[in-house]
Design an enzyme around this catalytic site. Structure first.
Site, short mmCIF file in Angstrom:
data_model
loop_
_atom_site.label_atom_id
_atom_site.label_comp_id
_atom_site.label_asym_id
_atom_site.label_seq_id
_atom_site.Cartn_x
_atom_site.Cartn_y
_atom_site.Cartn_z
N SER A 158 0.86 -1.18 0.00
CA SER A 158 0.00 0.00 0.00
C SER A 158 0.89 1.22 0.00
CB SER A 158 -0.87 -0.02 1.27
OG SER A 158 -1.43 1.25 1.55
N TYR A 171 -2.34 -1.06 10.30
CA TYR A 171 -2.28 -1.37 8.87
C TYR A 171 -0.93 -0.94 8.29
CZ TYR A 171 -3.74 -1.03 3.91
OH TYR A 171 -3.85 -1.15 2.54
#
Length: 279
Positions: A158, A171
């Site tokens: 990401s 995350y």
């Protein structure tokens, strides 16, 4: 390039919908057979925010691949359960004959200031988004080495794997960990001609972001958490004028990195980020 994946088999986690399904269909369209895995059930810490994929979703991936004329072996397995994941991989190899491409794509996201995450939210995030990637790689690597003709591992990271993002500390930690794992494996597996790379998307238009909880993070305080109200905040992440990219944009990168066109690309953090990581 309808045949650039001819004769290859791709093992994909989180394949029931979203990016995983998109990658399966794109590689199948280019000639690959697919081993598709998904949990197909909700995750406790995520369930209050959005629903996970279902067995019907996985069946739709199967239909899509078969309509493209390719073979697919689909199994329900949780990436946290190494034995179940190994069994799913082994079943696919037994039926399809080999494995060439491994795409560790399964993942979740939840939102809060880092110090407000519960121990369960932290544990489930790391177990799925980081340990699940390790399990996926561990299940497949011995077969790739034994085959003796190289291969490719792709891990979905990401923009949060390259920078800090507020309200997603667990995350971001997991996605940074994925990059470290990739770099280590790229060095360890290079003598076997097995390439390892990470892909770093910005927001992608999937069920993971298409819900009230995500829109609330990007909307102005007090505003109704809708997509329209979240768009300015989402666009502010990116240099190019878009709030999010499409699944097909990420699948394009997957198809390139998994192909022989990228035969000397390894250890790379490959952005599909609309310029979000420009420094």
């Amino acid at each position: 390039m309808a045949d650039r994946m001819a004769g290859k088999v791709a093992f994909i986690t989180g394949a029931a919908r979203g990016q995983g399904r998109g990658h399966a269909l794109r590689l199948a369209a280019e000639g690959a057979d697919i081993i598709a895995v998904d949990r197909c059930a909700d995750v406790d810490s995520v369930a209050p925010i959005y629903s996970m994929a279902t067995e019907d979703d996985l069946a739709e991936t199967v239909r899509g691949v078969e309509q493209l004329g390719r073979r697919i072996v689909a199994r329900v397995a949780d990436v946290r359960d190494f034995d179940a994941l190994q069994a799913a991989f082994d079943a696919g190899v037994a039926e399809l004959g080999r494995a060439d491409i491994v795409i560790a794509n399964a993942g979740i996201v939840t939102f809060a200031p880092t110090w407000e995450f519960t121990a369960e939210q932290w544990r489930e995030m790391i177990d799925i988004n980081l340990t699940g990637v390790f399990h996926t790689a561990k299940a497949a690597i011995p077969t790739l080495i034994e085959q003796g003709d190289g291969g490719c591992l792709l891990f979905t990271s990401s923009i949060g794997g390259s920078k800090g993002l507020q309200n997603t500390g667990h995350y971001v930690a997991a996605k940074h960990g994925v990059v470290g794992l990739m770099r280590t494996l790229a060095n360890e597996l290079a003598p076997h001609s097995i390439r390892v790379n990470t892909i770093h998307p910005t927001n992608v238009q999937t069920a993971m972001i298409q819900h009230r909880g995500f829109y609330e993070v990007f909307s102005e305080p007090g505003a109704e958490p809708t997509f329209e109200n979240a768009v300015p905040g989402m666009r502010a992440l990116n240099a190019l004028p878009t709030p999010a990219v499409e699944v097909s944009d990420v699948s394009n990168a997957v198809a390139f990195l998994a192909s022989d066109e990228a035969r000397f690309v390894t250890g790379a953090t490959f952005p599909v980020d609309a310029g979000a990581l420009i420094k």
